[in-house]
Design a protein around this motif. Structure first.
Motif, PDB file in Angstrom:
ATOM      1  N   ASP A 161       0.958  -1.196  -0.027  1.00  0.00           N
ATOM      2  CA  ASP A 161      -0.008   0.010   0.169  1.00  0.00           C
ATOM      3  C   ASP A 161       0.731   1.224   0.006  1.00  0.00           C
ATOM      4  OD1 ASP A 161      -1.647   2.261   1.845  1.00  0.00           O
ATOM      5  OD2 ASP A 161      -3.025   1.094   0.653  1.00  0.00           O
ATOM      6  N   PRO A 162       0.561   2.199  -0.702  1.00  0.00           N
ATOM      7  CA  PRO A 162       1.513   3.499  -0.797  1.00  0.00           C
ATOM      8  C   PRO A 162       1.370   4.245   0.182  1.00  0.00           C
ATOM      9  CG  PRO A 162      -0.423   3.701  -2.355  1.00  0.00           C
ATOM     10  CD  PRO A 162      -0.516   2.282  -1.726  1.00  0.00           C
ATOM     11  N   VAL A 163       0.217   4.338   0.977  1.00  0.00           N
ATOM     12  CA  VAL A 163      -0.150   5.196   2.153  1.00  0.00           C
ATOM     13  C   VAL A 163       0.345   4.679   3.579  1.00  0.00           C
ATOM     14  CG1 VAL A 163      -1.755   6.639   3.383  1.00  0.00           C
ATOM     15  CG2 VAL A 163      -1.830   6.488   0.886  1.00  0.00           C
ATOM     16  N   ALA A 164      -0.046   3.335   3.805  1.00  0.00           N
ATOM     17  CA  ALA A 164      -0.010   2.694   5.321  1.00  0.00           C
ATOM     18  C   ALA A 164       0.985   1.471   5.071  1.00  0.00           C
ATOM     19  CB  ALA A 164      -1.220   2.327   5.753  1.00  0.00           C
ATOM     20  N   LEU A 165       2.275   1.656   5.915  1.00  0.00           N
ATOM     21  CA  LEU A 165       3.163   0.399   5.704  1.00  0.00           C
ATOM     22  C   LEU A 165       2.712  -0.725   6.526  1.00  0.00           C
ATOM     23  CD1 LEU A 165       6.345   2.657   6.119  1.00  0.00           C
ATOM     24  CD2 LEU A 165       5.400   1.815   4.226  1.00  0.00           C
ATOM     25  N   GLY A 166       3.459  -1.584   6.477  1.00  0.00           N
ATOM     26  CA  GLY A 166       2.800  -3.024   7.044  1.00  0.00           C
ATOM     27  C   GLY A 166       2.433  -2.819   8.410  1.00  0.00           C
ATOM     28  N   HIS A 167       3.032  -2.281   9.595  1.00  0.00           N
ATOM     29  CA  HIS A 167       2.716  -2.563  10.861  1.00  0.00           C
ATOM     30  C   HIS A 167       2.338  -1.094  11.358  1.00  0.00           C
ATOM     31  CE1 HIS A 167       4.703  -6.412  11.401  1.00  0.00           C
ATOM     32  NE2 HIS A 167       5.790  -5.914  10.878  1.00  0.00           N
ATOM     33  N   GLU A 168       1.873  -0.249  10.427  1.00  0.00           N
ATOM     34  CA  GLU A 168       1.229   0.988  10.821  1.00  0.00           C
ATOM     35  C   GLU A 168      -0.296   1.000  10.970  1.00  0.00           C
ATOM     36  OE1 GLU A 168       4.034   4.632   9.094  1.00  0.00           O
ATOM     37  OE2 GLU A 168       2.464   3.763   7.921  1.00  0.00           O
ATOM     38  N   GLU A 169      -1.081   1.824  11.711  1.00  0.00           N
ATOM     39  CA  GLU A 169      -2.330   1.754  11.810  1.00  0.00           C
ATOM     40  C   GLU A 169      -2.559   2.810  10.634  1.00  0.00           C
ATOM     41  OE1 GLU A 169      -4.511   0.359  13.979  1.00  0.00           O
ATOM     42  OE2 GLU A 169      -3.293  -0.525  15.245  1.00  0.00           O
ATOM     43  N   LYS A 170      -3.889   2.874  10.187  1.00  0.00           N
ATOM     44  CA  LYS A 170      -4.189   3.642   9.079  1.00  0.00           C
ATOM     45  C   LYS A 170      -4.262   4.909   9.364  1.00  0.00           C
ATOM     46  CE  LYS A 170      -7.391   0.248   6.728  1.00  0.00           C
ATOM     47  NZ  LYS A 170      -8.665   0.025   5.939  1.00  0.00           N
ATOM     48  N   HIS A 171      -4.498   5.511  10.581  1.00  0.00           N
ATOM     49  CA  HIS A 171      -4.510   6.893  10.922  1.00  0.00           C
ATOM     50  C   HIS A 171      -2.989   7.290  11.018  1.00  0.00           C
ATOM     51  CE1 HIS A 171      -4.309   5.042  14.737  1.00  0.00           C
ATOM     52  NE2 HIS A 171      -3.764   5.804  15.204  1.00  0.00           N
ATOM     53  N   GLN A 172      -2.115   6.306  11.418  1.00  0.00           N
ATOM     54  CA  GLN A 172      -0.646   6.770  11.394  1.00  0.00           C
ATOM     55  C   GLN A 172      -0.143   7.030  10.234  1.00  0.00           C
ATOM     56  OE1 GLN A 172       0.690   3.298  13.707  1.00  0.00           O
ATOM     57  NE2 GLN A 172       0.886   4.470  15.622  1.00  0.00           N
ATOM     58  N   GLY A 173      -0.346   6.062   9.338  1.00  0.00           N
ATOM     59  CA  GLY A 173       0.226   6.033   7.787  1.00  0.00           C
ATOM     60  C   GLY A 173      -0.334   7.463   7.124  1.00  0.00           C
ATOM     61  N   LEU A 174      -1.839   7.712   7.389  1.00  0.00           N
ATOM     62  CA  LEU A 174      -2.193   8.877   6.899  1.00  0.00           C
ATOM     63  C   LEU A 174      -1.568  10.245   7.278  1.00  0.00           C
ATOM     64  CD1 LEU A 174      -4.615  10.424   5.351  1.00  0.00           C
ATOM     65  CD2 LEU A 174      -6.025  10.323   7.267  1.00  0.00           C
ATOM     66  N   VAL A 175      -1.190  10.547   8.558  1.00  0.00           N
ATOM     67  CA  VAL A 175      -0.457  11.481   8.988  1.00  0.00           C
ATOM     68  C   VAL A 175       0.780  11.596   8.467  1.00  0.00           C
ATOM     69  CG1 VAL A 175       0.502  12.469  11.073  1.00  0.00           C
ATOM     70  CG2 VAL A 175      -1.751  11.791  11.098  1.00  0.00           C
ATOM     71  N   HIS A 176       1.642  10.567   8.501  1.00  0.00           N
ATOM     72  CA  HIS A 176       2.868  10.322   7.878  1.00  0.00           C
ATOM     73  C   HIS A 176       2.772  10.821   6.362  1.00  0.00           C
ATOM     74  CE1 HIS A 176       4.136   7.268  11.123  1.00  0.00           C
ATOM     75  NE2 HIS A 176       4.049   8.498  11.529  1.00  0.00           N
ATOM     76  N   THR A 177       1.957  10.165   5.551  1.00  0.00           N
ATOM     77  CA  THR A 177       1.959  10.601   4.268  1.00  0.00           C
ATOM     78  C   THR A 177       1.431  12.102   3.979  1.00  0.00           C
ATOM     79  OG1 THR A 177       1.344   8.442   3.837  1.00  0.00           O
ATOM     80  CG2 THR A 177       0.781  10.153   1.863  1.00  0.00           C
ATOM     81  N   LEU A 178       0.523  12.727   4.744  1.00  0.00           N
ATOM     82  CA  LEU A 178       0.053  13.810   4.500  1.00  0.00           C
ATOM     83  C   LEU A 178       1.297  14.932   5.043  1.00  0.00           C
ATOM     84  CD1 LEU A 178      -3.516  13.874   6.320  1.00  0.00           C
ATOM     85  CD2 LEU A 178      -3.001  14.145   3.941  1.00  0.00           C
ATOM     86  N   TYR A 179       1.938  14.658   5.993  1.00  0.00           N
ATOM     87  CA  TYR A 179       2.991  15.430   6.282  1.00  0.00           C
ATOM     88  C   TYR A 179       4.126  15.466   5.107  1.00  0.00           C
ATOM     89  CZ  TYR A 179       6.338  17.823   9.026  1.00  0.00           C
ATOM     90  OH  TYR A 179       7.434  18.867   9.662  1.00  0.00           O
TER      91      TYR A 179
END
Length: 570
Positions: free
Chosen positions: A141-159
């Motif tokens: 997945d381009p946004v959320a990495l394997g061990h990330e919660e979806k909301h964590q992946g979202l914040v990292h990607t948005l930033y």
């Protein structure tokens, strides 16, 4: 941040010297029919880069090459650095200075390629993984990495896209607070077995309270009407008064004990890093930073130490005052208990005492039940009010998010992304969308979708991920990353035509830049891709190969020895 070299203290290791810009290719080459390009060290090289940059040590490194010492040389800005680390992770140095892994990560947070925000918990490690995907589940997945919660992946990607994270972090915090309120209410009931039994009746707490109060009035009248010896009533009243006083003292003691425990916990908190260790670390950087920048550390440290000392003194004063108050109340409680016990002992020897005790105990039980239910109802009401405030804030932030999305902040990324995808798949609908997530029962402020119509295909999905990584790498925000690493796991499912188109695109974009694109690929994919390139591009691809790792013999692999499950190197 550019990579210069990955090396090791063992002569069998094949050092990797990365090209300062453009494409650097690691080829896993079988060479012979019985050989294999799997397990020659392509992905291991990427794991070792992560290992040197503060990742948790992997078991195969601990057991296989635990006493080997790996070194990563890299450049941030115009400053070169060298991190060395044992295979088992037991020792790590930066520029010759030995530090704990925690301090190495702190150093990377402060001096690494990412401009980290003050809130949100973003770190070098959490963001770097997007530029060097190494785990199999990170490739999906381009946004959320394997061990990330979806909301964590979202914040990292948005930033990294330079988009709003404040509203995203706000929804996360509110959702976590709501979950905590629910947990608190359950904990309140579970901590008191009697309260738990009352709640299990299924009757509303307010109805139970009203019924208990009615029964209390009846039982109180029955108790008042009981006939006893001449002085029985006076002694009974004394015992009741002592009992009430004892209950009040015990309640006061419980409150004081709770406050003392809180003070003890606060006093026990200590910083993870001593002042001497942190100061030593900063002094070790004098050759990197201006003296006035390091002097600022003393001012900040002095300010925070002053705050800590003031807090320590205040807590100590509070503890002494509470301890003295507790001693006084304990003495009063003991005296009330003694007087109550004497009164009850006297009443116990008189006629009708058993009846009186039974009635009094029942009355006390009902009053205690009322108190329990009232406490529960008060807590529930307070938390319900807070829940309403949180929901109101969430609604307000939903409106703010809608206003923000009306500015179309994702359009630039969508346009560039579609250009890349259409270079490889001209007829595939694709794009990036950012929508408001109005579901109050999750932690996602936005729905960020990176889509290619046929992404259920492994090959197209891999391109979907690579193109998004490239978008963040080349055009993202809040970072000065100058290298992106894609492993063979992304290239393997992609059709040779598209692999060739992708490498052609990346080589063109990196011309005359100071940015690196590092590719680790097996020989089959390398050869089939090369055939699809123009002669000039094929020559450029050949020149970009920095190492060929062979599977025909252990000494031709990255480590130069057998490595894997059950192996132990000398």
């Amino acid at each position: 941040m550019r990579l210069i070299c990955l090396s090791c203290d063992r002569p069998s290791f094949k050092p990797l010297v990365f090209r300062p810009s453009g494409l650097s290719v690691l080829v896993g080459d079988a060479q012979q029919e019985q050989g294999s390009s799997n397990g020659v060290g392509k992905t291991l090289a990427l794991r070792l880069v992560h290992h040197c940059l503060g990742a948790h040590p992997r078991q195969e490194l601990k057991h296989g090459v635990g006493d080997w010492r790996f070194a990563l040389e890299f450049e941030i800005g115009a400053q070169k650095h060298r991190i060395e680390r044992n295979g088992d992770g037991s020792d790590i140095t930066i520029d010759g200075e030995s530090l704990s892994v925690r301090l190495v990560r702190d150093w990377l947070n402060c001096h690494g390629p990412f401009v980290l925000p003050q809130r949100g918990g973003l770190t070098f490690r959490s963001l770097y993984r997007r530029f060097a995907r190494v785990e199999r589940q990170d490739l999906l997945d381009p946004v959320a990495l394997g061990h990330e919660e979806k909301h964590q992946g979202l914040v990292h990607t948005l930033y990294l896209l330079g988009l709003d994270i404040d509203l995203a972090l706000g929804k996360i915090a509110r959702r976590e607070r709501l979950l905590q309120l629910d947990a608190n209410l359950k904990l309140l009931a579970q901590a008191d077995s009697r309260l738990r039994d009352l709640l299990r009746t299924g009757m509303a707490t307010q109805a139970q309270i009203a019924e208990l109060k009615r029964n209390i009035d009846e039982w109180q009248r029955r108790l008042d009407a009981m006939q006893v010896a001449d002085d029985y009533e006076q002694v009974r009243q004394d015992a009741q008064r002592f009992t009430e006083a004892l209950r009040q003292h015990e309640a006061q003691l419980a409150r004081i004990d709770f406050q003392l425990k809180g003070i003890e916990r606060a006093l026990d908190r200590r910083p993870d890093i001593t002042r001497e260790a942190l100061l030593s670390f900063y002094r070790g950087l004098e050759h990197v930073f201006k003296p006035e920048m390091l002097a600022h550390f003393e001012a900040v440290e002095s300010f925070h130490r002053s705050l800590a000392e003031q807090r320590q003194r205040r807590l100590e004063r509070d503890r002494i005052a509470l301890t003295q108050q507790r001693q006084r109340i304990e003495q009063e409680r003991r005296e009330a208990a003694r007087q109550r016990d004497e009164a009850l002992a006297y009443l116990g020897g008189h006629h009708a005492m058993d009846d009186y005790v039974a009635v009094a105990q029942r009355l006390a039980q009902m009053r205690a039940d009322v108190e329990r239910l009232c406490r529960y109802e008060d807590a529930k009401s307070a938390w319900e009010r807070e829940r309403i405030e949180i929901q109101e804030q969430d609604a307000e932030d939903s409106r703010r998010a809608s206003d923000y999305l009306a500015t179309r902040p994702i359009d630039w990324a969508d346009r560039r992304y579609r250009e890349m995808i259409h270079t490889l798949y001209p007829n595939e609908p694709c794009g990036i969308t950012l929508e408001n997530n109005l579901n109050p029962n999750n932690k996602l402020r936005y729905n960020l979708a990176v889509q290619v119509q046929s992404q259920n295909s492994d090959g197209i999905n891999a391109v979907r991920v690579m193109a998004f990584d490239w978008l963040i790498y080349r055009y993202g925000a809040h970072h000065t990353m100058r290298h992106l690493w894609h492993d063979n796991g992304l290239f393997d499912p992609v059709d040779p035509h598209q692999r060739a188109a992708w490498l052609s695109l990346t080589m063109r974009e990196l011309q005359a830049s100071d940015m690196q694109y590092i590719v680790s690929i097996n020989t089959e994919n390398f050869a089939s891709t090369r055939e699809m390139l123009s002669p000039q591009e094929a020559q450029a691809l050949d020149e970009a190969v920095i190492v060929r790792l062979l599977g025909d013999a252990d000494e031709h692999k990255l480590l130069g020895v057998r490595f894997g499950v059950g192996s132990r190197t000398a």
